[in-house]
Design a protein around this motif. Sequence first.
Motif, short mmCIF file in Angstrom:
data_model
loop_
_atom_site.label_atom_id
_atom_site.label_comp_id
_atom_site.label_asym_id
_atom_site.label_seq_id
_atom_site.Cartn_x
_atom_site.Cartn_y
_atom_site.Cartn_z
N ASN A 99 0.84 -1.20 0.00
CA ASN A 99 0.00 0.00 0.00
C ASN A 99 0.87 1.25 0.00
O ASN A 99 1.94 1.27 0.62
CB ASN A 99 -0.90 0.03 1.24
N TYR A 100 0.38 2.29 -0.68
CA TYR A 100 1.03 3.59 -0.57
C TYR A 100 0.74 4.18 0.80
O TYR A 100 -0.32 3.94 1.37
CB TYR A 100 0.53 4.54 -1.67
N GLN A 101 1.68 4.94 1.32
CA GLN A 101 1.54 5.58 2.62
C GLN A 101 1.03 7.02 2.39
O GLN A 101 1.57 7.72 1.53
CB GLN A 101 2.88 5.62 3.35
N TYR A 102 0.02 7.41 3.14
CA TYR A 102 -0.57 8.75 2.98
C TYR A 102 -0.71 9.39 4.35
O TYR A 102 -1.11 8.74 5.32
CB TYR A 102 -1.95 8.63 2.31
N ARG A 103 -0.39 10.69 4.40
CA ARG A 103 -0.51 11.44 5.65
C ARG A 103 -0.93 12.87 5.31
O ARG A 103 -0.35 13.50 4.43
CB ARG A 103 0.84 11.42 6.37
N SER A 104 -1.96 13.35 6.00
CA SER A 104 -2.39 14.73 5.82
C SER A 104 -2.89 15.25 7.16
O SER A 104 -3.71 14.61 7.81
CB SER A 104 -3.52 14.80 4.79
N PRO A 105 -2.39 16.38 7.62
CA PRO A 105 -1.46 17.27 6.93
C PRO A 105 -0.07 16.63 6.86
O PRO A 105 0.32 15.86 7.72
CB PRO A 105 -1.45 18.53 7.78
#
Length: 144
Positions: free
Chosen positions: A106-112
């Motif tokens: 899986n791609y790693q995503y973080r926001s903000p």
Amino acid sequence: MKNETPRRIHGFTLIELLVVLVILGLLAGLVGPQVMKYLGGANTKTAKLQIEDFSTALDAFRLDMGRYPSTNEGLEALVAQPPGATRWNGPYLRKNLIPKDPWGNNYQYRSPGQHSGGGFDLYSLGADNAEGGDGENQDIVSWL
């Protein structure tokens, strides 16, 4: 009876076959690593292109919603409307599914995001699925 001479059977000798096998082995030994290096680089390029596609979809989400998806909503917000999202105009990805990176992770995503001035951080951990690394194990990131 006719005077028949024995027919000679034409073929390759064992030495000729061995010479050909040695030549093929040398070629495979020289060319094989170069082909593998090329194929490995293709995975890294594919991950970079997929991250660019995600970035475009995330920007479209932001235009509609006024924000990027939260870390909890994740990339799923690009294909399924998050709860309470009234201005969602997706799906934002063509195939309505979140692709995995070229290594099946899986791609790693973080926001903000920590690296993108408050936007989002999107990255793949590479072939080893661990932070850092060189070559195929290097992280492919959206902020560089």
